[in-house]
Design an enzyme around this catalytic site. Structure first.
Site, mmCIF file in Angstrom:
data_model
loop_
_atom_site.group_PDB
_atom_site.id
_atom_site.type_symbol
_atom_site.label_atom_id
_atom_site.label_comp_id
_atom_site.label_asym_id
_atom_site.label_seq_id
_atom_site.Cartn_x
_atom_site.Cartn_y
_atom_site.Cartn_z
ATOM 1 N N ASP A 117 58.076 15.966 -31.631
ATOM 2 C CA ASP A 117 59.148 16.859 -31.187
ATOM 3 C C ASP A 117 59.421 16.717 -29.693
ATOM 4 O O ASP A 117 58.655 16.076 -28.970
ATOM 5 C CB ASP A 117 58.817 18.323 -31.542
ATOM 6 N N ASN A 120 51.841 30.853 -35.148
ATOM 7 C CA ASN A 120 52.627 31.354 -36.281
ATOM 8 C C ASN A 120 52.595 30.382 -37.461
ATOM 9 O O ASN A 120 53.340 30.552 -38.420
ATOM 10 C CB ASN A 120 54.072 31.619 -35.844
ATOM 11 N N HIS A 153 53.333 27.135 -37.244
ATOM 12 C CA HIS A 153 54.266 26.003 -37.180
ATOM 13 C C HIS A 153 53.523 24.684 -37.036
ATOM 14 O O HIS A 153 52.411 24.622 -36.522
ATOM 15 C CB HIS A 153 55.344 26.199 -36.099
ATOM 16 N N GLU A 197 59.277 26.066 -37.583
ATOM 17 C CA GLU A 197 58.890 27.473 -37.480
ATOM 18 C C GLU A 197 58.902 28.134 -38.863
ATOM 19 O O GLU A 197 59.625 27.680 -39.756
ATOM 20 C CB GLU A 197 59.893 28.211 -36.581
HETATM 21 P P1 PGA Z 1 48.731 24.105 -28.601
HETATM 22 O O1 PGA Z 1 50.040 24.089 -29.511
HETATM 23 O O2 PGA Z 1 48.059 22.797 -28.868
HETATM 24 O O3 PGA Z 1 49.259 24.182 -27.196
HETATM 25 O O4 PGA Z 1 47.929 25.268 -29.007
HETATM 26 C C1 PGA Z 1 49.907 23.737 -30.846
HETATM 27 C C2 PGA Z 1 51.252 23.835 -31.506
HETATM 28 O O5 PGA Z 1 52.044 24.715 -31.123
HETATM 29 O O6 PGA Z 1 51.521 23.046 -32.423
#
Ligand code: PGA
Length: 242
Positions: free
Chosen positions: A67, A136, A138, A143
Protein backbone atom coordinates in the site's frame (compact mmCIF):
# COMPACT_ATOMS: atom_id res chain seq x y z
CA UNK A 1 -1.97 -22.46 9.95
CA UNK A 2 1.40 -22.58 11.60
CA UNK A 3 1.74 -20.32 14.67
CA UNK A 4 5.04 -19.64 16.44
CA UNK A 5 5.30 -17.46 19.51
CA UNK A 6 8.72 -16.04 20.32
CA UNK A 7 9.99 -15.06 23.73
CA UNK A 8 11.89 -12.09 22.29
CA UNK A 9 11.29 -9.69 19.46
CA UNK A 10 14.84 -10.28 18.25
CA UNK A 11 14.18 -14.01 17.78
CA UNK A 12 11.01 -13.21 15.89
CA UNK A 13 12.84 -10.77 13.60
CA UNK A 14 15.55 -13.35 12.92
CA UNK A 15 13.03 -16.09 12.18
CA UNK A 16 11.04 -13.90 9.79
CA UNK A 17 14.21 -12.75 8.01
CA UNK A 18 15.37 -16.36 7.74
CA UNK A 19 12.07 -17.32 6.11
CA UNK A 20 12.43 -14.56 3.54
CA UNK A 21 16.17 -15.03 2.94
CA UNK A 22 15.70 -18.81 2.75
CA UNK A 23 13.09 -18.38 0.05
CA UNK A 24 15.31 -15.99 -1.93
CA UNK A 25 18.29 -18.34 -1.66
CA UNK A 26 16.15 -21.23 -2.95
CA UNK A 27 14.41 -19.09 -5.57
CA UNK A 28 16.56 -16.05 -6.48
CA UNK A 29 13.81 -14.50 -8.64
CA UNK A 30 11.15 -14.83 -5.94
CA UNK A 31 8.28 -12.34 -5.85
CA UNK A 32 8.07 -10.79 -2.40
CA UNK A 33 5.02 -8.98 -1.05
CA UNK A 34 6.27 -6.41 1.44
CA UNK A 35 4.68 -4.45 4.26
CA UNK A 36 5.44 -1.22 6.08
CA UNK A 37 4.60 0.04 9.61
CA UNK A 38 6.50 -0.56 12.84
CA UNK A 39 6.21 -4.35 12.71
CA UNK A 40 8.65 -5.20 9.88
CA UNK A 41 11.39 -2.69 10.76
CA UNK A 42 13.47 -5.22 12.70
CA UNK A 43 12.89 -7.87 10.04
CA UNK A 44 14.29 -5.57 7.36
CA UNK A 45 17.27 -4.87 9.65
CA UNK A 46 18.00 -8.61 9.79
CA UNK A 47 17.63 -8.91 6.01
CA UNK A 48 20.15 -6.08 5.55
CA UNK A 49 22.55 -7.95 7.83
CA UNK A 50 22.11 -11.15 5.84
CA UNK A 51 22.86 -9.20 2.67
CA UNK A 52 25.93 -7.52 4.19
CA UNK A 53 27.24 -10.94 5.22
CA UNK A 54 26.78 -12.22 1.65
CA UNK A 55 24.21 -14.75 2.82
CA UNK A 56 21.59 -13.53 0.37
CA UNK A 57 21.37 -11.35 -2.74
CA UNK A 58 18.20 -9.57 -3.87
CA UNK A 59 19.53 -8.97 -7.39
CA UNK A 60 16.76 -10.92 -9.11
CA UNK A 61 13.98 -10.52 -6.56
CA UNK A 62 10.84 -8.63 -7.52
CA UNK A 63 8.96 -6.79 -4.79
CA UNK A 64 5.41 -5.53 -4.45
CA UNK A 65 4.42 -3.36 -1.53
CA UNK A 66 0.94 -3.64 -0.09
CA UNK A 67 0.00 0.00 0.00
CA UNK A 68 0.84 3.69 -0.19
CA UNK A 69 -0.76 6.87 1.11
CA UNK A 70 -2.59 8.96 -1.46
CA UNK A 71 -0.81 12.30 -1.89
CA UNK A 72 2.57 11.33 -0.44
CA UNK A 73 5.47 10.98 -2.86
CA UNK A 74 8.92 9.43 -2.57
CA UNK A 75 10.39 12.50 -0.89
CA UNK A 76 7.78 12.68 1.85
CA UNK A 77 9.33 11.14 4.97
CA UNK A 78 6.09 9.32 5.81
CA UNK A 79 5.48 7.85 2.37
CA UNK A 80 5.86 4.11 2.24
CA UNK A 81 8.20 4.49 -0.73
CA UNK A 82 10.49 6.54 1.52
CA UNK A 83 10.12 4.01 4.35
CA UNK A 84 11.10 1.11 2.08
CA UNK A 85 14.10 2.98 0.71
CA UNK A 86 15.31 3.81 4.23
CA UNK A 87 14.70 0.43 5.85
CA UNK A 88 15.63 -1.91 3.02
CA UNK A 89 16.00 -0.96 -0.61
CA UNK A 90 18.89 1.51 -0.51
CA UNK A 91 20.93 -0.96 1.57
CA UNK A 92 20.58 -4.04 -0.65
CA UNK A 93 21.06 -4.92 -4.32
CA UNK A 94 17.45 -5.12 -5.50
CA UNK A 95 17.34 -3.27 -8.86
CA UNK A 96 15.04 -0.22 -8.80
CA UNK A 97 13.08 -1.57 -11.78
CA UNK A 98 12.15 -4.68 -9.77
CA UNK A 99 10.57 -2.60 -6.98
CA UNK A 100 6.84 -1.94 -7.14
CA UNK A 101 4.92 0.36 -4.82
CA UNK A 102 1.61 2.00 -5.73
CA UNK A 103 2.11 5.65 -6.70
CA UNK A 104 -0.01 7.69 -4.32
CA UNK A 105 0.70 10.83 -6.35
CA UNK A 106 -0.63 9.46 -9.66
CA UNK A 107 -2.96 11.92 -11.41
CA UNK A 108 -5.37 9.10 -12.24
CA UNK A 109 -5.57 6.90 -9.15
CA UNK A 110 -8.02 4.42 -10.66
CA UNK A 111 -5.64 3.84 -13.58
CA UNK A 112 -2.75 3.51 -11.12
CA UNK A 113 -4.66 0.70 -9.35
CA UNK A 114 -5.27 -1.06 -12.66
CA UNK A 115 -1.60 -0.63 -13.61
CA UNK A 116 -0.54 -2.16 -10.28
CA UNK A 117 -2.83 -5.14 -10.75
CA UNK A 118 -1.48 -5.69 -14.27
CA UNK A 119 2.06 -5.76 -12.87
CA UNK A 120 0.98 -8.14 -10.12
CA UNK A 121 -0.70 -10.42 -12.67
CA UNK A 122 2.41 -10.44 -14.86
CA UNK A 123 4.84 -11.16 -12.03
CA UNK A 124 2.62 -13.12 -9.68
CA UNK A 125 1.61 -15.02 -7.82
CA UNK A 126 3.54 -13.52 -4.95
CA UNK A 127 5.71 -16.24 -3.39
CA UNK A 128 5.72 -14.79 0.11
CA UNK A 129 3.53 -12.00 1.44
CA UNK A 130 4.71 -10.31 4.62
CA UNK A 131 1.85 -8.78 6.61
CA UNK A 132 1.28 -6.83 9.79
CA UNK A 133 -2.13 -6.49 11.37
CA UNK A 134 -3.93 -3.27 12.28
CA UNK A 135 -5.65 -2.83 15.64
CA UNK A 136 -8.94 -3.01 13.77
CA UNK A 137 -7.92 -6.17 11.90
CA UNK A 138 -6.94 -4.47 8.67
CA UNK A 139 -4.40 -6.08 6.36
CA UNK A 140 -2.70 -3.69 3.98
CA UNK A 141 -5.22 -0.86 4.15
CA UNK A 142 -8.22 -3.16 3.76
CA UNK A 143 -10.32 -1.70 6.55
CA UNK A 144 -13.22 -3.51 8.26
CA UNK A 145 -16.24 -3.09 6.05
CA UNK A 146 -19.47 -4.72 4.93
CA UNK A 147 -17.65 -5.79 1.83
CA UNK A 148 -14.00 -6.04 0.89
CA UNK A 149 -12.40 -5.36 -2.47
CA UNK A 150 -10.47 -8.16 -4.07
CA UNK A 151 -8.05 -6.11 -6.10
CA UNK A 152 -5.94 -2.96 -5.76
CA UNK A 153 -8.13 0.04 -4.98
CA UNK A 154 -8.29 3.46 -3.34
CA UNK A 155 -9.60 3.25 0.19
CA UNK A 156 -10.62 5.76 2.83
CA UNK A 157 -8.72 5.25 6.08
CA UNK A 158 -10.97 4.97 9.08
CA UNK A 159 -10.57 7.04 12.23
CA UNK A 160 -8.84 4.27 14.19
CA UNK A 161 -6.22 3.80 11.49
CA UNK A 162 -5.62 7.53 11.11
CA UNK A 163 -5.25 7.86 14.89
CA UNK A 164 -2.84 4.91 15.02
CA UNK A 165 -0.70 6.47 12.28
CA UNK A 166 -0.91 10.03 13.63
CA UNK A 167 2.21 9.35 15.72
CA UNK A 168 4.29 9.71 12.56
CA UNK A 169 2.87 13.12 11.58
CA UNK A 170 3.11 16.58 13.18
CA UNK A 171 -0.63 17.22 13.20
CA UNK A 172 -3.76 15.14 12.64
CA UNK A 173 -4.53 17.22 9.54
CA UNK A 174 -1.38 15.93 7.90
CA UNK A 175 -2.42 12.27 8.27
CA UNK A 176 -3.62 11.17 4.83
CA UNK A 177 -7.30 10.32 4.51
CA UNK A 178 -6.90 7.86 1.65
CA UNK A 179 -4.52 5.18 0.48
CA UNK A 180 -4.01 2.80 -2.40
CA UNK A 181 -3.95 -0.79 -1.21
CA UNK A 182 -3.72 -4.22 -2.71
CA UNK A 183 -7.03 -5.99 -2.23
CA UNK A 184 -7.74 -8.96 -0.01
CA UNK A 185 -7.89 -11.20 -3.08
CA UNK A 186 -4.43 -10.03 -4.14
CA UNK A 187 -3.12 -10.87 -0.66
CA UNK A 188 -4.81 -14.27 -0.45
CA UNK A 189 -3.38 -15.27 -3.84
CA UNK A 190 0.15 -15.29 -2.37
CA UNK A 191 1.60 -18.79 -2.10
CA UNK A 192 2.67 -18.19 1.50
CA UNK A 193 1.44 -15.49 3.87
CA UNK A 194 3.60 -14.54 6.86
CA UNK A 195 1.55 -12.59 9.39
CA UNK A 196 3.65 -10.86 12.04
CA UNK A 197 2.30 -9.32 15.24
CA UNK A 198 4.22 -7.64 18.03
CA UNK A 199 3.20 -6.08 21.32
CA UNK A 200 0.43 -6.39 23.90
CA UNK A 201 -1.81 -4.01 21.97
CA UNK A 202 -2.10 -6.62 19.18
CA UNK A 203 -3.06 -9.57 21.41
CA UNK A 204 -6.84 -9.10 21.18
CA UNK A 205 -7.04 -8.51 17.46
CA UNK A 206 -4.59 -11.31 16.65
CA UNK A 207 -6.67 -13.77 18.67
CA UNK A 208 -9.88 -12.54 17.07
CA UNK A 209 -8.38 -12.78 13.57
CA UNK A 210 -7.08 -16.32 14.00
CA UNK A 211 -9.72 -17.93 16.20
CA UNK A 212 -12.84 -15.79 15.74
CA UNK A 213 -15.42 -15.87 12.96
CA UNK A 214 -14.28 -15.22 9.40
CA UNK A 215 -15.84 -11.87 8.68
CA UNK A 216 -15.25 -8.72 6.66
CA UNK A 217 -15.50 -6.88 10.00
CA UNK A 218 -12.02 -8.27 10.65
CA UNK A 219 -10.26 -8.51 7.29
CA UNK A 220 -7.33 -10.45 8.81
CA UNK A 221 -9.78 -13.24 9.74
CA UNK A 222 -9.95 -14.13 6.03
CA UNK A 223 -6.37 -15.36 6.41
CA UNK A 224 -7.84 -18.38 8.20
CA UNK A 225 -8.85 -19.62 4.76
CA UNK A 226 -5.30 -19.45 3.40
CA UNK A 227 -3.69 -22.87 2.85
CA UNK A 228 -0.23 -21.71 3.85
CA UNK A 229 -0.42 -19.14 6.63
CA UNK A 230 2.55 -18.69 8.94
CA UNK A 231 1.95 -16.57 12.05
CA UNK A 232 4.90 -15.15 13.96
CA UNK A 233 4.05 -13.37 17.20
CA UNK A 234 6.03 -12.14 20.14
CA UNK A 235 4.97 -13.30 23.60
CA UNK A 236 2.83 -10.20 24.20
CA UNK A 237 0.92 -10.35 20.93
CA UNK A 238 0.58 -14.13 21.17
CA UNK A 239 -0.57 -14.11 24.80
CA UNK A 240 -4.19 -15.11 24.08
CA UNK A 241 -3.21 -17.83 21.61
CA UNK A 242 -1.34 -19.95 24.12
P1 PGA B 1 2.16 -1.46 12.69
O1 PGA B 1 0.97 -1.45 11.62
O2 PGA B 1 3.15 -2.45 12.15
O3 PGA B 1 2.69 -0.06 12.65
O4 PGA B 1 1.58 -1.86 13.98
C1 PGA B 1 0.45 -2.67 11.20
C2 PGA B 1 -0.67 -2.41 10.24
O5 PGA B 1 -1.38 -1.41 10.41
O6 PGA B 1 -0.86 -3.22 9.32
Amino acid sequence: MNVTIFSSEHELNEAAAQLIAGLVIAKPDAVLGLATGSTPIGIYRELRRAYERNIVSFRRVRTFNLDEYVGLGENHPQSYRHYMNEHLFRHVDVPPENIHIPDGTAADLAEECRRYDRLLDQAGPIDLQLLGIGHNGHIGFNEPNGELASRTHVTELNAQTRNANARFFQTMDEVPTHAITMGVGDILKAKTVVLVAKGADKADILCRALTGPITTDCPASLLQTHPHLIVLADAEAGRLLR
